[in-house]
Design a protein around this motif. Structure first.
Motif, PDB file in Angstrom:
ATOM      1  N   LYS A  20      51.618  46.542  47.269  1.00 31.39           N
ATOM      2  CA  LYS A  20      51.224  45.806  48.461  1.00 31.39           C
ATOM      3  C   LYS A  20      51.398  46.674  49.701  1.00 31.39           C
ATOM      4  CE  LYS A  20      52.506  41.319  46.502  1.00 31.39           C
ATOM      5  NZ  LYS A  20      53.391  40.127  46.658  1.00 31.39           N
ATOM      6  N   LEU A  21      50.566  46.417  50.711  1.00 35.06           N
ATOM      7  CA  LEU A  21      50.629  47.184  51.948  1.00 35.06           C
ATOM      8  C   LEU A  21      52.027  47.144  52.542  1.00 35.06           C
ATOM      9  CD1 LEU A  21      49.344  48.800  54.241  1.00 35.06           C
ATOM     10  CD2 LEU A  21      48.523  46.649  55.214  1.00 35.06           C
ATOM     11  N   GLU A  22      52.658  45.963  52.515  1.00 35.11           N
ATOM     12  CA  GLU A  22      53.987  45.834  53.117  1.00 35.11           C
ATOM     13  C   GLU A  22      55.067  46.572  52.328  1.00 35.11           C
ATOM     14  OE1 GLU A  22      53.070  41.781  51.082  1.00 35.11           O
ATOM     15  OE2 GLU A  22      52.010  43.332  52.221  1.00 35.11           O
TER      16      GLU A  22
ATOM     17  N   ARG B  94      50.345  58.230  51.755  1.00 31.88           N
ATOM     18  CA  ARG B  94      49.383  58.832  52.684  1.00 31.88           C
ATOM     19  C   ARG B  94      48.652  57.812  53.542  1.00 31.88           C
ATOM     20  NH1 ARG B  94      45.762  63.170  49.988  1.00 31.88           N
ATOM     21  NH2 ARG B  94      47.663  64.385  50.293  1.00 31.88           N
ATOM     22  N   PHE B  95      48.282  56.664  52.971  1.00 38.11           N
ATOM     23  CA  PHE B  95      47.550  55.659  53.737  1.00 38.11           C
ATOM     24  C   PHE B  95      48.370  55.201  54.937  1.00 38.11           C
ATOM     25  CE2 PHE B  95      46.486  51.312  54.879  1.00 38.11           C
ATOM     26  CZ  PHE B  95      45.105  51.376  55.010  1.00 38.11           C
ATOM     27  N   LEU B  96      49.619  54.810  54.710  1.00 34.72           N
ATOM     28  CA  LEU B  96      50.461  54.314  55.795  1.00 34.72           C
ATOM     29  C   LEU B  96      50.774  55.431  56.781  1.00 34.72           C
ATOM     30  CD1 LEU B  96      51.989  51.930  56.999  1.00 34.72           C
ATOM     31  CD2 LEU B  96      53.981  52.605  55.639  1.00 34.72           C
TER      32      LEU B  96
ATOM     33  N   SER C 298      48.604  43.647  60.084  1.00 33.12           N
ATOM     34  CA  SER C 298      47.191  43.636  60.451  1.00 33.12           C
ATOM     35  C   SER C 298      46.312  43.246  59.265  1.00 33.12           C
ATOM     36  CB  SER C 298      46.772  45.010  60.967  1.00 33.12           C
ATOM     37  OG  SER C 298      45.373  45.103  61.088  1.00 33.12           O
ATOM     38  N   GLU C 299      45.533  42.202  59.434  1.00 35.11           N
ATOM     39  CA  GLU C 299      44.607  41.781  58.390  1.00 35.11           C
ATOM     40  C   GLU C 299      43.551  42.859  58.140  1.00 35.11           C
ATOM     41  OE1 GLU C 299      41.425  38.155  57.501  1.00 35.11           O
ATOM     42  OE2 GLU C 299      42.954  37.918  59.056  1.00 35.11           O
ATOM     43  N   LYS C 300      43.115  43.500  59.204  1.00 33.25           N
ATOM     44  CA  LYS C 300      42.113  44.569  59.091  1.00 33.25           C
ATOM     45  C   LYS C 300      42.650  45.721  58.248  1.00 33.25           C
ATOM     46  CE  LYS C 300      39.392  47.787  61.909  1.00 33.25           C
ATOM     47  NZ  LYS C 300      39.091  48.245  63.301  1.00 33.25           N
ATOM     48  N   MET C 301      43.905  46.110  58.485  1.00 31.88           N
ATOM     49  CA  MET C 301      44.508  47.193  57.715  1.00 31.88           C
ATOM     50  C   MET C 301      44.692  46.781  56.259  1.00 31.88           C
ATOM     51  SD  MET C 301      45.017  49.991  59.407  1.00 31.88           S
ATOM     52  CE  MET C 301      43.424  49.685  60.186  1.00 31.88           C
ATOM     53  N   GLY C 302      45.012  45.501  56.046  1.00 29.80           N
ATOM     54  CA  GLY C 302      45.167  45.005  54.684  1.00 29.80           C
ATOM     55  C   GLY C 302      43.876  45.103  53.898  1.00 29.80           C
TER      56      GLY C 302
ATOM     57  N   TYR D 292      43.091  48.819  53.163  1.00 30.36           N
ATOM     58  CA  TYR D 292      43.932  49.346  52.091  1.00 30.36           C
ATOM     59  C   TYR D 292      43.470  48.832  50.731  1.00 30.36           C
ATOM     60  CZ  TYR D 292      47.967  49.974  49.058  1.00 30.36           C
ATOM     61  OH  TYR D 292      48.795  50.304  48.005  1.00 30.36           O
ATOM     62  N   MET D 293      43.161  47.548  50.645  1.00 25.57           N
ATOM     63  CA  MET D 293      42.719  46.973  49.383  1.00 25.57           C
ATOM     64  C   MET D 293      41.393  47.568  48.931  1.00 25.57           C
ATOM     65  SD  MET D 293      44.882  45.087  47.954  1.00 25.57           S
ATOM     66  CE  MET D 293      43.747  44.552  46.683  1.00 25.57           C
ATOM     67  N   GLN D 294      40.500  47.821  49.876  1.00 20.06           N
ATOM     68  CA  GLN D 294      39.210  48.433  49.521  1.00 20.06           C
ATOM     69  C   GLN D 294      39.422  49.807  48.933  1.00 20.06           C
ATOM     70  OE1 GLN D 294      37.143  48.146  53.285  1.00 20.06           O
ATOM     71  NE2 GLN D 294      36.072  46.278  52.669  1.00 20.06           N
ATOM     72  N   LEU D 295      40.335  50.580  49.538  1.00 18.68           N
ATOM     73  CA  LEU D 295      40.627  51.918  49.037  1.00 18.68           C
ATOM     74  C   LEU D 295      41.242  51.840  47.637  1.00 18.68           C
ATOM     75  CD1 LEU D 295      40.922  54.997  49.510  1.00 18.68           C
ATOM     76  CD2 LEU D 295      43.154  54.527  50.522  1.00 18.68           C
ATOM     77  N   TRP D 296      42.206  50.937  47.451  1.00 17.01           N
ATOM     78  CA  TRP D 296      42.864  50.816  46.149  1.00 17.01           C
ATOM     79  C   TRP D 296      41.881  50.347  45.076  1.00 17.01           C
ATOM     80  CZ3 TRP D 296      43.762  47.169  42.433  1.00 17.01           C
ATOM     81  CH2 TRP D 296      44.731  47.493  41.474  1.00 17.01           C
ATOM     82  N   GLU D 297      41.059  49.364  45.406  1.00 12.71           N
ATOM     83  CA  GLU D 297      40.127  48.821  44.426  1.00 12.71           C
ATOM     84  C   GLU D 297      39.076  49.852  44.021  1.00 12.71           C
ATOM     85  OE1 GLU D 297      38.598  45.288  46.151  1.00 12.71           O
ATOM     86  OE2 GLU D 297      40.360  44.084  45.671  1.00 12.71           O
ATOM     87  N   GLU D 298      38.681  50.682  44.965  1.00 12.49           N
ATOM     88  CA  GLU D 298      37.702  51.737  44.649  1.00 12.49           C
ATOM     89  C   GLU D 298      38.249  52.646  43.548  1.00 12.49           C
ATOM     90  OE1 GLU D 298      35.744  55.678  46.776  1.00 12.49           O
ATOM     91  OE2 GLU D 298      36.446  54.032  48.026  1.00 12.49           O
ATOM     92  N   MET D 299      39.538  53.011  43.656  1.00 12.61           N
ATOM     93  CA  MET D 299      40.127  53.881  42.655  1.00 12.61           C
ATOM     94  C   MET D 299      40.400  53.125  41.350  1.00 12.61           C
ATOM     95  SD  MET D 299      39.947  56.446  44.470  1.00 12.61           S
ATOM     96  CE  MET D 299      40.386  57.432  43.060  1.00 12.61           C
TER      97      MET D 299
END
Length: 311
Positions: free
Chosen positions: A8-10, A17-19, A209-213, A216-223
């Motif tokens: 999770k982002l939190e 690297r993302f954070l 931030s909902e936008k950051m969430g 992050y999820m888009q990046l994780w799901e892509e992989m």
């Protein structure tokens, strides 16, 4: 979806690297971080650039920098967060420094003294050199006269958050080493440093931030989906064969072909083998092997597979 669950982002730390990139996009946060790492007050001139891509020639490999900024003395600071040892970080830092230097002079410039002084800083939660130091600073020195420095303005620094020479550093620096790998409220509250608290406030905003969430999820799901595609294709090919041995071989072949396809796609998007290995959690040597075969086979995945399989 694969068995691997998303962090999770939190729950991310600054070592992720993302954070790190999202946090250091803030001028005050990056200024604070570099000041702590160098134990010297830095006054940045501009907002940092993150995920900056640089290619000085179509024939040369592109590089991607996590964070870049310049201070009011026009000294450049390039900072990378590296969570895993890919086995080529020393040579990679040399290549990055060379590419960066070439990009600093305008075409036709005759005065090399116009080159900006620069600091290349790589931060890692492991000891790349094995001497137990928190910080390794490399400048051009003379082998015959170790006290003689070439003074060309280029400095490469490797930060090891797991160092042992605590007596050589300020408490602020030591607290930041802990915060990088454990970016929690507890760690930030324990630190007396205003800079660390400033960085943590930025981290908290990103986590909320909902936008950051979503990003992050888009990046994780892509992989995650990329890896799942390879697994599913292997299972499908195995089922089509029918026999147990055929299922095993077909699954292995399908997974390998799909992995080659994914790696080729990422290479063509100018991702480095080291970045791909880290993102896909594959061996850096294996990704490099695919890269060499891809160059030889013009990125034809079937030919690459045949090349690697000795067919």
């Amino acid at each position: 979806m694969t068995e691997k669950t998303v962090t999770k982002l939190e729950e991310l730390n600054l070592a992720d690297r993302f954070l790190f990139s999202e946090t250091m996009e803030d001028k005050e946060a990056y200024q604070a971080a570099v000041s702590i790492l160098l134990e010297n007050e830095i006054n940045l001139m501009d907002r940092p650039e993150t995920e900056k891509e640089l290619r000085i020639s179509p024939q040369l490999r592109q590089i991607r920098l996590d964070v870049v900024s310049m201070d009011r003395k026009k000294i450049l600071f390039y900072t990378e967060m590296q969570k895993k040892d890919t086995g080529s970080l020393k040579k990679r830092s040399r290549y990055y420094q060379a590419q960066l230097d070439v990009s600093l002079l305008e075409p036709g410039s005759k005065d090399f003294n116009l080159l900006n002084d620069s600091y290349f800083i790589l931060i890692a939660p492991f000891d790349l050199f094995g001497y137990g130091l928190f910080r390794y600073t490399f400048e051009g020195t003379c082998k015959e006269c170790p006290e003689l420095n070439i003074e060309d303005g280029a400095v490469r620094i490797f930060i090891n958050t797991k160092g042992r020479n605590r007596e050589n550093f300020s408490q602020e620096f030591l607290d930041f080493m802990e915060y990088i790998t454990s970016s929690t409220d507890e760690t930030a509250d324990k630190a007396k440093s205003g800079k660390i608290k400033l960085i943590h406030n930025r981290v908290k905003k990103i986590r909320k931030s909902e936008k950051m969430g979503v990003k992050y999820m888009q990046l994780w799901e892509e992989m995650a989906y990329a890896r799942e595609e390879g697994l599913e294709e292997g299972r499908t090919e195995g089922r089509a064969v029918g026999l147990e041995e055929g299922r095993t071989e077909g699954r292995a072949e399908g997974e390998r072909k799909k992995l080659i396809q994914i790696i080729c796609r990422m290479l063509q998007k100018d991702k480095t083998p080291e970045e791909i290995a880290e993102n896909l959690e594959e061996s850096a040597d294996y990704v490099k092997e695919i890269y060499r075969a891809a160059e030889k086979c013009a990125y034809d995945c079937d030919e690459i597979y045949a090349e690697l399989s000795g067919l």
